[in-house]
Design a protein around this motif. Sequence first.
Motif, PDB file in Angstrom:
ATOM      1  N   VAL A  39       0.793  -1.029  -0.056  1.00  0.00           N
ATOM      2  CA  VAL A  39       0.001  -0.170  -0.066  1.00  0.00           C
ATOM      3  C   VAL A  39       0.806   1.207  -0.135  1.00  0.00           C
ATOM      4  N   VAL A  40       1.953   1.294   0.810  1.00  0.00           N
ATOM      5  CA  VAL A  40       2.757   2.455   0.799  1.00  0.00           C
ATOM      6  C   VAL A  40       3.314   2.676  -0.366  1.00  0.00           C
ATOM      7  N   ASP A  41       3.890   1.543  -1.061  1.00  0.00           N
ATOM      8  CA  ASP A  41       4.573   1.848  -2.383  1.00  0.00           C
ATOM      9  C   ASP A  41       3.700   2.325  -3.337  1.00  0.00           C
ATOM     10  N   PHE A  42       2.378   1.970  -3.457  1.00  0.00           N
ATOM     11  CA  PHE A  42       1.460   2.355  -4.226  1.00  0.00           C
ATOM     12  C   PHE A  42       0.943   3.690  -4.009  1.00  0.00           C
ATOM     13  N   LEU A  43       0.931   4.114  -2.651  1.00  0.00           N
ATOM     14  CA  LEU A  43       0.507   5.533  -2.350  1.00  0.00           C
ATOM     15  C   LEU A  43       1.684   6.396  -2.880  1.00  0.00           C
ATOM     16  N   GLU A  44       2.970   5.997  -2.616  1.00  0.00           N
ATOM     17  CA  GLU A  44       3.914   6.876  -2.892  1.00  0.00           C
ATOM     18  C   GLU A  44       4.099   7.082  -4.528  1.00  0.00           C
ATOM     19  N   ALA A  45       3.910   5.767  -5.040  1.00  0.00           N
ATOM     20  CA  ALA A  45       3.924   6.209  -6.624  1.00  0.00           C
ATOM     21  C   ALA A  45       2.886   7.206  -7.363  1.00  0.00           C
ATOM     22  N   SER A  46       1.791   7.087  -6.484  1.00  0.00           N
ATOM     23  CA  SER A  46       0.725   7.989  -6.719  1.00  0.00           C
ATOM     24  C   SER A  46       0.813   9.546  -6.263  1.00  0.00           C
ATOM     25  N   CYS A  47       2.039   9.557  -5.621  1.00  0.00           N
ATOM     26  CA  CYS A  47       2.238  11.094  -5.132  1.00  0.00           C
ATOM     27  C   CYS A  47       1.382  11.389  -3.657  1.00  0.00           C
ATOM     28  N   GLU A  48       1.028  10.425  -3.266  1.00  0.00           N
ATOM     29  CA  GLU A  48       0.124  10.580  -1.999  1.00  0.00           C
ATOM     30  C   GLU A  48       1.050  10.167  -0.555  1.00  0.00           C
ATOM     31  N   LYS A  49       1.353  11.199   0.307  1.00  0.00           N
ATOM     32  CA  LYS A  49       2.021  11.105   1.201  1.00  0.00           C
ATOM     33  C   LYS A  49       1.127  11.268   2.690  1.00  0.00           C
ATOM     34  N   ARG A  50      -0.083  11.186   2.660  1.00  0.00           N
ATOM     35  CA  ARG A  50      -0.942  11.334   3.738  1.00  0.00           C
ATOM     36  C   ARG A  50      -1.649   9.956   3.916  1.00  0.00           C
ATOM     37  N   ILE A  51      -1.732   9.565   5.305  1.00  0.00           N
ATOM     38  CA  ILE A  51      -2.509   8.295   5.548  1.00  0.00           C
ATOM     39  C   ILE A  51      -3.235   8.383   6.932  1.00  0.00           C
ATOM     40  N   SER A  52      -4.165   7.837   6.718  1.00  0.00           N
ATOM     41  CA  SER A  52      -4.914   7.679   8.162  1.00  0.00           C
ATOM     42  C   SER A  52      -5.103   6.222   8.318  1.00  0.00           C
ATOM     43  N   LEU A  53      -4.727   5.809   9.571  1.00  0.00           N
ATOM     44  CA  LEU A  53      -4.884   4.443  10.173  1.00  0.00           C
ATOM     45  C   LEU A  53      -5.919   4.293  11.148  1.00  0.00           C
ATOM     46  N   LEU A  54      -6.913   3.237  10.523  1.00  0.00           N
ATOM     47  CA  LEU A  54      -8.236   3.002  11.142  1.00  0.00           C
ATOM     48  C   LEU A  54      -8.231   1.589  11.822  1.00  0.00           C
ATOM     49  N   GLY A  55      -9.349   1.395  12.285  1.00  0.00           N
ATOM     50  CA  GLY A  55      -9.901  -0.008  12.684  1.00  0.00           C
ATOM     51  C   GLY A  55     -11.386   0.087  12.526  1.00  0.00           C
ATOM     52  N   GLY A  56     -11.833  -0.923  13.575  1.00  0.00           N
ATOM     53  CA  GLY A  56     -11.549  -1.408  14.788  1.00  0.00           C
ATOM     54  C   GLY A  56     -10.658  -0.258  15.555  1.00  0.00           C
ATOM     55  N   GLU A  57      -9.678  -0.871  16.409  1.00  0.00           N
ATOM     56  CA  GLU A  57      -8.906   0.013  17.186  1.00  0.00           C
ATOM     57  C   GLU A  57      -7.458  -0.354  16.543  1.00  0.00           C
ATOM     58  N   PRO A  58      -6.877   0.634  15.759  1.00  0.00           N
ATOM     59  CA  PRO A  58      -5.775   0.358  15.213  1.00  0.00           C
ATOM     60  C   PRO A  58      -4.451   0.222  16.172  1.00  0.00           C
TER      61      PRO A  58
END
Length: 127
Positions: A39-58
Amino acid sequence: MANLLLTESCNRSCPYCFAKDYMQSTENDFLSWDDLIYVVDFLEASCEKRISLLGGEPTIHPKFVDFVKYLNQRGFTTNVFTNGIVSNNHLEEFAMFVMLLFILIGLKTENNLIASLSINLLLILYR
């Protein structure tokens, strides 16, 4: 900003939870390292450097702190949506790399209604 589900497990059953209808706790429902890297490789290739971690309880993910450190090393801005119930060990580890911490607060009113102040655990990481 991308949202990444680390687990469907939670350590609470908050009546106001937006995700409670989708949570199905199982022993092995944790995101793997390989999936995180993908996922991180994909986001970086897409020039997206922001991410939210969710759950449940992450924060109950056994590799949660390592995941956040990894995201920081890769230059991501990371938000964590949590109920704020974190073990002392995790809090000590957070203190090493968290600059600002906001906790989601649930309030019980006189009429037994639940009001939530939707300030989420926001990790603003040192660069």
